[in-house]
Design an enzyme around this catalytic site. Structure first.
Site, short mmCIF file in Angstrom:
data_model
loop_
_atom_site.label_atom_id
_atom_site.label_comp_id
_atom_site.label_asym_id
_atom_site.label_seq_id
_atom_site.Cartn_x
_atom_site.Cartn_y
_atom_site.Cartn_z
N ASP A 84 0.87 -1.18 0.00
CA ASP A 84 0.00 0.00 0.00
C ASP A 84 0.91 1.24 0.00
OD1 ASP A 84 -2.17 1.66 0.02
OD2 ASP A 84 -3.21 0.63 1.65
C1 BGC Z 1 -5.19 3.06 0.12
C2 BGC Z 1 -5.39 1.98 -0.89
C3 BGC Z 1 -5.29 2.53 -2.29
C4 BGC Z 1 -3.97 3.24 -2.43
C5 BGC Z 1 -3.73 3.80 -3.81
C6 BGC Z 1 -3.99 3.91 -0.16
O1 BGC Z 1 -3.94 5.03 0.67
O2 BGC Z 1 -5.09 2.47 1.40
O3 BGC Z 1 -6.64 1.36 -0.69
O4 BGC Z 1 -5.43 1.50 -3.21
O5 BGC Z 1 -3.92 4.30 -1.51
O6 BGC Z 1 -4.57 4.84 -4.10
#
Ligand code: BGC
Length: 769
Positions: A294
Site C-alpha cells: 500500500d
Molecule cells: C489506500 C489503498 C489505495 C492506495 C492507492 C492507499 O492510501 O489504502 O486502498 O489502493 O492508496 O490509491
C-alpha cells in the site's frame, strides 16, 4: 516519434525470428543496441518461457525498476525510460499512452508499464459503495459494478484495479468499513469472487478487462479503537476463519495481484509480514501473482526518530532505516513498492551485502512480468486514443440503468410503520434535509472519475416522479476535510429549520435526507460517534412535529446508532451512498416502483458502547441475560442485541419461510446435506426476500460462532407465489480452520437455521460422522 516507430519495428523483427536471449545481463551502450535488443520470445509461446527469457536479460538496475510502483504525481519520462514497473492514479489516456510508448520503445527491454487505479465501485459510472452493494445480497450487483468499472478503466489504458477491497470489519467507527462487504466472511467471500470475475472475466488480457488487486492483506478491518491504520492484534483462529476467507475466495476466482496492508498484525506490518505474505498467500495458497505494498507502507515500517527531513513516512519501527525496510519488505514477500523507493534505491547495495537474495528479487520480478504477460500488455500496450476520448464510451444509458438497478437493490428498508411507504407520487412531496440536493456525497468516498454533475440528486429523482416537489435544506453538511472543516461545523445551526418545517407543512409527504458527507467515510475518516452528525436528529424531530408523513432516507457509509431516529420516524430507508443514479433509485423505492429487498451486511448497534457487535460472535460461559447480574451484559442497557441485526431488512410485502427439510440426518466428512425451505410471498406486492441459512456447531474443540452464514439466495416472488430454495452443505460449511489453516471437520451435531435475518428461527440439525 519517428525514431520510436523504428525501434518498435526492429524489436518486432527480432521477435519474429525468435531471437534467443543472452544469459548475461547486459547494459546498453548505444542506441543501436537499444534498437536491436530482443524483448522476449515470440508471442504465443507460453508465458513462463517469455518471462524467463526476459528475466535473463535484465540487469539488476532494470529489475529494481520493475519492482517500483509510482504515483501519477511522481512518474517522469525518465522513469519510463529506465523501465519502471507500475504507475497508479494516472488516468489521462494521452499521458498513459505517452509513457507507455517511452517504456516500450525507449527502455532497453521494452517492458510495458502496468497502469493501475482505484476503481472500487465504478470508474465513471459510479455504483453504490461496496457496503451498499453487499446489502443487495446479490453477487450480480457486485459483478456488474466490476464489469462496467473494468471496461471504463481499460478504455483509458488502465490494466489493474485496486479492488476488490475485502476487509471484513466489526468496527463501524472505522471509515473504511464502507469499502468492504461488512462483518461476515461468507458474504464477503461471495461478493469478492463476483467482483473478480466481473473485472477479469475468463481472461483479463481482453481489451475490456483488467487484473484485480485484492486488498488490504490482511486484517486491516480491525484497527484498534477504530482508528484507520492502527494496530491489529488478532488470534490465529480469527485470522483464519474470518479475515482470510474473502481473500482466498478472490484468489480462487482468479485475482492475480494483492495489496498488502498498512497495519501491523500482532506486531508485524502487513507489508513486511513473511507469515501472511509468503507462508500463507504464496506457499499455502499457491498464489503466483504479485503483491504490491500500500501507499508508502514499506517506508512506514521504519522507526521515526532520529528523523532526517527528507526521509518520508515512518512509524512501525520494525526497521531501523530505509535499507532495512526494503530488505524486510522484499524478503517477507512484498514484490512491488508503492510510492516510497527503498527497494529500488537500496536494492543493489543490499544484494552486495547479502541482505536480500538475488533469487527473491528475481522471484518478485518474475511475478510482475508474469502478470504483465497474462494481461496481454506486451501484445497490446497502447491506448486506443479515439475510443478513450469518446465520451460515449463511458456512462452509457445501459451503464446508468445498471447503476440504478444496483442502487435500488442495495437499499434496506429499516422501518415502515403502518405502511407509510410507498408514497403516492401524485401527492405533493417535499424533499428536506442537508443531502437532498447533494450530487457529491452520493458518489461515496471512492468516486473514481465520477463527476458530481453526472449524479442525480434525491431532489431531482423525486421531482422526476413527483412533479412539483419542493425542497428545503434544513441545515448544511459541508463537503470538505478537516482541519478546514470540523464536526462542529456540521449541521450546526437550526436557522433553516423553520423553512424546512414550512415545506413539510405545505406537503403531503416528506422525503427527509440525512446522513454523512462522503468525507466522513472512507480512508482516514474514523469517527468516535455513530450518531447522525450535528443537529440532524433535531431536524427530524422538527419534521415529526408537523404531523406530515415522512421517510428518513439515510445516505451514509457506516452503521449508525439510530435508536432515537427510529423512535421519531414512521419510515427509514438505508440508502448508503447509492452512486450516480442515487436520486432515481431513491425515488424508485420511495414511490414503490422498486420494492426494497436489501438486507444489512453489518449489525447496527443500539449504542456505540456495544461495539464491536456482530452476529457471528463466539458464545461465552455466561451468555447475556439482562435479568441476572453475573453474565456478559451491560448494566446500563436492557438488552445485548443490536438495534438492527445482520441480514435484517423489510419489504413492502411480507414473506413466510417454512417447510425446512434436510435430505439426510447424517453427513460423512466428505459428504453433503441438502437443506430446503419454501418461501412464500404472503403480501400483496411483488417483492424480494433473501433466504438466509446459518449453521452452528454447538460442541467443538475450539468454540464456534453462535451462527455462521453459509448460504443465501435472493428471490423475487409475485403475491401468493411460493418457491422452494435449496442449499447444499459440505465439509467447507461445517468445518473450521485450525491454526495452520487446515480444515477441521469434527464429528457431532450441526444446527441449521433458516430465515430472513441472523435471527432466523426455523431450525433443524444433522450429524457429521
Ligand atoms: C489506500 C489503498 C489505495 C492506495 C492507492 C492507499 O492510501 O489504502 O486502498 O489502493 O492508496 O490509491
Amino acid at each position: 516519434m519517428k525514431r520510436h516507430a523504428t525501434v518498435a519495428l526492429l524489436a518486432a523483427a527480432t521477435l519474429a525470428v525468435g531471437a534467443v536471449a543472452s544469459s548475461a545481463p547486459s547494459t546498453p551502450t548505444s542506441s543501436d543496441e537499444v534498437a536491436l535488443a530482443p524483448v522476449g520470445p515470440a508471442p504465443g509461446s507460453n508465458v513462463e518461457k517469455r518471462v524467463d527469457a526476459l528475466l535473463e536479460r535484465m540487469t539488476t538496475e532494470e529489475k529494481l525498476q520493475q519492482v517500483q510502483l509510482l504515483s501519477d504525481g511522481q512518474v517522469t519520462d525518465e522513469d519510463a525510460r529506465k523501465g519502471v514497473g507500475g504507475v497508479f492514479s494516472l488516468v489521462d489516456p494521452a499521458r498513459i499512452d505517452e509513457l507507455q510508448h517511452i517504456a516500450v520503445e525507449e527502455s532497453r527491454l521494452g517492458i510495458p508499464i502496468l497502469f493501475a487505479y482505484d476503481t472500487i465501485h465504478g470508474y465513471r459510472t459510479i455504483f453504490p459503495v461496496p457496503l451498499g452493494a453487499a446489502s443487495s445480497f446479490d453477487p450480480e450487483v457486485a459483478r456488474t459494478d466490476a464489469t462496467i468499472g473494468a471496461r471504463e478503466s481499460a478504455t483509458v489504458g488502465l490494466k489493474q484495479i485496486y479492488s476488490p477491497m475485502v476487509d471484513l470489519s466489526h468496527e463501524p467507527r472505522w471509515g473504511r468499513i464502507v469499502e468492504g462487504g461488512g462483518e461476515d466472511p461468507y458474504l464477503n467471500a461471495v461478493l469478492a469472487a463476483a467482483r473478480v470475475k466481473g473485472a477479469q472475466g475468463d481472461d483479463y488480457a481482453a481489451r475490456d478487462k483488467v487484473v484485480t488487486s485484492v486488498k488490504h492483506f490482511v486484517a486491516y478491518g480491525q484497527p484498534e479503537g477504530g482508528r484507520d491504520y492502527n494496530t491489529t492484534d488478532m488470534s490465529e483462529s480469527r485470522l483464519r476463519n474470518y479475515y482470510l476467507p474473502p481473500f482466498k475466495a478472490a484468489i480462487d476466482a482468479g485475482a492475480d495481484t494483492v495489496m498488502c496492508s498498512f497495519n501491523s498484525i500482532n506486531g508485524v506490518p502487513g507489508c513486511a509480514n513473511r507469515y501472511t505474505e509468503t507462508d500463507i498467500l504464496k506457499k499455502e495458497w499457491g498464489f503466483d501473482g504479485f503483491i504490491e505494498s500500500d501507499y508508502t507502507a514499506v517506508s512506514e515500517t521504519r522507526a521515526c526518530p532520529p528523523r532526517k527531513p527528507d526521509e518520508g513516512p515512518c512509524g512501525h519501527g520494525t526497521a531501523a532505516d530505509g535499507p532495512e525496510a526494503a530488505a524486510n519488505a522484499l524478503m517477507a514477500g512484498t514484490d512491488s513498492e508503492m510510492v516510497s523507493t527503498h527497494i529500488r534505491d537500496n536494492g543493489a547495495q543490499l544484494l552486495r551485502e547479502g541482505r536480500i537474495s538475488r533469487a527473491r528479487l528475481d522471484d518478485a520480478v518474475r511475478r510482475i512480468l508474469r502478470i504483465k504477460f497474462r494481461a496481454g500488455l506486451f501484445d497490446h500496450p497502447y491506448v486506443d486514443q479515439a475510443e478513450a476520448a469518446d465520451e460515449s464510451s463511458f456512462l452509457t444509458d445501459d451503464d446508468r440503468a445498471a447503476a440504478r438497478e444496483a442502487a435500488g437493490r442495495s437499499m434496506v428498508l429499516l422501518k415502515n410503520h403502518d405502511a407509510t411507504l410507498p408514497f403516492d407520487a401524485s401527492k405533493k412531496t417535499a424533499v428536506i434535509g442537508p443531502l437532498g440536493k447533494d450530487q457529491h456525497s452520493v458518489l461515496g468516498p471512492w468516486w473514481g472519475r465520477g463527476r458530481d454533475e453526472d449524479a442525480v440528486s434525491v431532489f431531482d429523482g423525486v421531482s422526476e416522479q413527483s412533479p412539483g416537489a419542493t425542497y428545503a435544506e434544513g441545515c448544511t453538511l459541508t463537503p470538505s476535510e478537516p482541519p478546514s472543516n470540523t464536526p462542529e461545523d456540521e449541521c450546526a445551526s437550526d436557522a433553516g429549520f423553520a423553512e424546512a418545517v414550512a415545506a413539510a407543512e405545505a406537503a403531503d409527504q416528506v422525503v427527509l435526507t440525512v446522513g454523512e458527507t462522503r468525507e466522513m467515510s472512507g480512508e482516514a475518516a474514523s469517527r468516535t460517534t455513530l450518531d447522525l452528525p450535528g443537529r440532524q436528529e433535531e431536524l427530524i424531530e422538527a419534521i415529526k412535529a408537523t404531523g406530515t408523513p415522512f421517510v428518513v432516507v439515510l445516505l451514509n457509509g457506516r452503521p449508525l446508532t439510530l435508536g432515537d431516529v427510529a423512535g421519531d420516524s414512521p419510515a427509514m430507508l438505508e440508502a448508503w451512498f447509492p452512486g450516480v443514479e442515487a436520486g432515481n433509485a431513491v425515488a424508485d423505492v420511495v414511490f414503490g416502483k422498486v420494492n426494497p429487498g436489501g438486507k444489512l451486511p453489518v449489525s447496527f448497534p443500539q449504542r456505540l458502547g456495544q461495539v464491536p457487535i456482530y452476529y457471528n460472535h463466539e458464545p461465552t460461559g455466561r451468555p447475556c441475560d439482562v435479568t441476572q447480574k453475573y453474565n456478559s451484559r451491560y448494566r446500563d442497557l436492557r438488552s445485548c442485541d443490536p438495534l438492527y441485526e445482520f441480514g435484517f431488512g423489510l419489504s413492502y410485502t411480507s414473506f413466510d419461510i417454512s417447510g425446512l427439510t434436510l435430505d439426510r440426518r447424517t453427513m460423512s466428512r466428505n459428504g453433503r446435506v441438502k437443506v430446503s425451505v419454501t418461501v412464500k410471498n404472503t403480501g400483496e406486492r411483488k417483492g424480494d426476500e433473501v433466504v438466509q441459512l446459518y449453521l452452528r456447531d454447538p460442541v467443538a474443540s475450539i468454540a464456534q460462532p453462535v451462527r455462521r452464514l453459509r448460504g443465501f439466495e435472493r428471490v423475487t416472488l409475485a403475491p401468493g407465489q411460493t418457491q422452494r430454495v435449496g442449499f447444499t452443505l459440505d465439509r467447507d460449511d461445517v468445518g473450521f480452520r485450525d491454526n495452520r489453516g487446515k480444515l477441521v471437520v469434527e464429528p457431532g451435531e450441526i444446527q441449521v437455521y433458516v430465515g430472513s435475518s441472523a435471527r432466523a428461527d426455523l431450525t433443524d440439525s444433522f450429524r457429521v460422522r
